[in-house]
Design a protein around this motif. Structure first.
Motif, PDB file in Angstrom:
ATOM      1  N   HIS A 228     -55.320  68.934 -53.178  1.00 53.26           N
ATOM      2  CA  HIS A 228     -54.861  67.549 -53.128  1.00 53.26           C
ATOM      3  C   HIS A 228     -55.326  66.915 -51.822  1.00 53.26           C
ATOM      4  N   PHE A 229     -56.437  66.187 -51.912  1.00 56.57           N
ATOM      5  CA  PHE A 229     -57.000  65.462 -50.773  1.00 56.57           C
ATOM      6  C   PHE A 229     -56.757  63.955 -50.922  1.00 56.57           C
ATOM      7  N   GLY A 230     -55.754  63.573 -51.698  1.00 52.56           N
ATOM      8  CA  GLY A 230     -55.500  62.160 -51.949  1.00 52.56           C
ATOM      9  C   GLY A 230     -54.118  61.705 -51.535  1.00 52.56           C
ATOM     10  N   HIS A 231     -53.867  60.412 -51.738  1.00 53.34           N
ATOM     11  CA  HIS A 231     -52.553  59.783 -51.663  1.00 53.34           C
ATOM     12  C   HIS A 231     -51.878  59.876 -50.297  1.00 53.34           C
ATOM     13  N   LEU A 232     -52.671  60.058 -49.261  1.00 52.33           N
ATOM     14  CA  LEU A 232     -52.219  60.106 -47.865  1.00 52.33           C
ATOM     15  C   LEU A 232     -51.289  61.264 -47.560  1.00 52.33           C
TER      16      LEU A 232
ATOM     17  N   PHE B  82     -55.957  62.496 -42.772  1.00 53.19           N
ATOM     18  CA  PHE B  82     -57.038  62.675 -41.798  1.00 53.19           C
ATOM     19  C   PHE B  82     -58.224  61.755 -42.114  1.00 53.19           C
ATOM     20  N   LEU B  83     -58.384  61.398 -43.380  1.00 54.00           N
ATOM     21  CA  LEU B  83     -59.477  60.510 -43.777  1.00 54.00           C
ATOM     22  C   LEU B  83     -59.192  59.053 -43.452  1.00 54.00           C
ATOM     23  N   SER B  84     -57.940  58.737 -43.178  1.00 56.87           N
ATOM     24  CA  SER B  84     -57.531  57.346 -42.977  1.00 56.87           C
ATOM     25  C   SER B  84     -57.649  56.922 -41.517  1.00 56.87           C
TER      26      SER B  84
ATOM     27  N   GLY C 241     -56.944  48.481 -43.782  1.00 58.17           N
ATOM     28  CA  GLY C 241     -57.350  49.259 -42.620  1.00 58.17           C
ATOM     29  C   GLY C 241     -57.326  50.754 -42.827  1.00 58.17           C
ATOM     30  N   SER C 242     -57.090  51.208 -44.047  1.00 56.48           N
ATOM     31  CA  SER C 242     -57.009  52.637 -44.313  1.00 56.48           C
ATOM     32  C   SER C 242     -58.246  53.089 -45.087  1.00 56.48           C
TER      33      SER C 242
END
Length: 411
Positions: free
Chosen positions: A167-171, A177-179, A229-230
């Protein structure tokens, strides 16, 4: 990648795993493991999708550690869970389908009341929904999280799963870390998108090293999360290109939205404010009633609503298949996904309404889903996830959970 449009209902290879078709039951919060262990109810839930014709079903949000939980009753992928998990995988296999375990660490969404520790984030952060403070994760703790994903993947192998979905989604933690909104680090895990993509790449590498070619490895990754901004498509394309070049994943399921703010960006359609108000503590109900729609967001439902964003990713793929999610409810939608270059499609709410929808589509190409996107199923996760329009589920025996968890149907 395929040069011709594939038959979505023919057998297909997903990495080292053979599936009977290209339809995946997306991870949907279940509410069927109140003690964090597999129950007969959870087994019946996933067996229903297998009996209904899906190629593979996904067990939602299995925690890589107790500190990574986002809601009560989630399964922690440890050796104590193995007997129940083996019963689950055996039951799904006996019905002809594959089964995947979604592995996650909640990060900023992990409530201290549940985990007993302060939530961690790439940088200090205050969750805008819960107003909970999240501390910056240390470098040594990042290494521990990577190890935990690897250990959880080994449990999945030992339990007989056909795949894991990272699960690399939904913050959740890897996604945060991607945001650039949440990740303001100044070390090698922060800064430009290549650095911010480092953690998801390292997790994928570790999991692949652990599982080898014994099971498939999928990642669920945000194209954009709906927060100004994310995460947005331009940088998500770079992250996916890096993961594709690493060749550690067999497939990537593209998603949108977050569990931090405005969750309706993921679901689209009706906003069930009235239903959420009813399950909130009495002191919070007036605020939810007045502010709920603004906090949850309001976005109209459209068929194939993620396709305009997702098709941007098709041309860059070289080593990794893509899974299309979002507003897929009939055979026309499935075949559209195939024509657009996706190898698989994932379905959530439509299958929650009709677990046998895949078999119906095979028998009758014109069949239409009975899901009307009222989204009241989002609230049922606080007890036992089900479609409120299904009488058998609506009035069936519930398995209560101690307290409300995160309001999510598609995990």
């Amino acid at each position: 990648m395929a040069d011709v449009t594939p038959d979505p209902f023919a057998p297909v290879q997903l990495g080292p795993v053979r599936l009977r078709n290209r339809i995946i039951k997306a991870a949907t919060s279940e509410g069927r493991s109140p003690d964090g262990r597999v129950t007969d109810d959870l087994i019946a839930f996933h067996r229903s999708f297998a009996e209904g014709g899906v190629g593979m079903t996904t067990v939602a949000y299995c925690c890589v550690s107790p500190q990574g939980a986002s809601a009560p009753g989630q399964i922690v992928m440890d050796t104590e869970a193995l007997p129940g998990l083996r019963r689950l995988t055996d039951a799904v296999h006996s019905a002809g389908a594959g089964i995947s375990a979604q592995l996650g660490h909640a990060g900023v969404v992990a409530p201290k009341k549940l985990t007993g520790v302060t939530a961690v984030a790439p940088s200090r952060f205050v969750n805008p929904t819960s107003f909970a403070y999240c501390r910056e994760i240390r470098r040594d703790e990042i290494a521990t999280v990577i190890d935990q994903f690897g250990q959880a993947a080994q449990v999945a192998v030992d339990a007989g799963f056909d795949a894991v979905e990272l699960h690399f989604g939904h913050l959740y933690l890897p996604s945060s870390f991607l945001s650039p909104l949440i990740n303001r680090r100044r070390d090698e895990y922060g800064g430009d998108i290549d650095n911010r993509s480092r953690l998801v790449r390292e997790i994928a590498h570790r999991v692949r090293d652990v599982v080898g070619d014994r099971i498939a490895v999928i990642a669920k990754l945000d194209m954009d999360d709906g927060l100004p901004g994310s995460i947005w498509i331009d940088e998500a394309l770079r992250t996916v290109a890096l993961l594709d070049a690493d060749a550690t994943l067999d497939a990537i399921e593209l998603t949108q939205g977050s569990s931090v703010y405005r969750p309706m960006y993921l679901f689209r359609g009706d906003v069930p404010v009235r239903e959420f108000t009813k399950v909130m503590p009495p002191l919070l109900r007036p605020g939810v009633r007045i502010l709920g729609k603004g906090v949850m967001g309001s976005y109209p439902y459209e068929d194939l609503y993620m396709l305009p964003a997702a098709r941007q990713f098709v041309p860059i793929m070289r080593n990794t298949e893509l899974i299309l999610l979002g507003g897929i409810t009939n055979r026309d939608h499935v075949e559209t996904g195939m024509r657009e270059g996706f190898a698989f499609v994932a379905m959530g709410r439509a299958l929650l309404r009709e677990p046998d929808l895949v078999d119906k589509m095979i028998a009758d190409g014109g069949v239409r889903s009975r899901c009307n996107h009222n989204n009241k199923c989002m609230v049922t996760v606080f007890a036992r996830t089900h479609c409120v329009l299904d009488p058998d589920q609506r009035y069936g025996a519930a398995v209560p959970i101690a307290e409300p968890g995160r309001p999510a149907v598609s995990s």
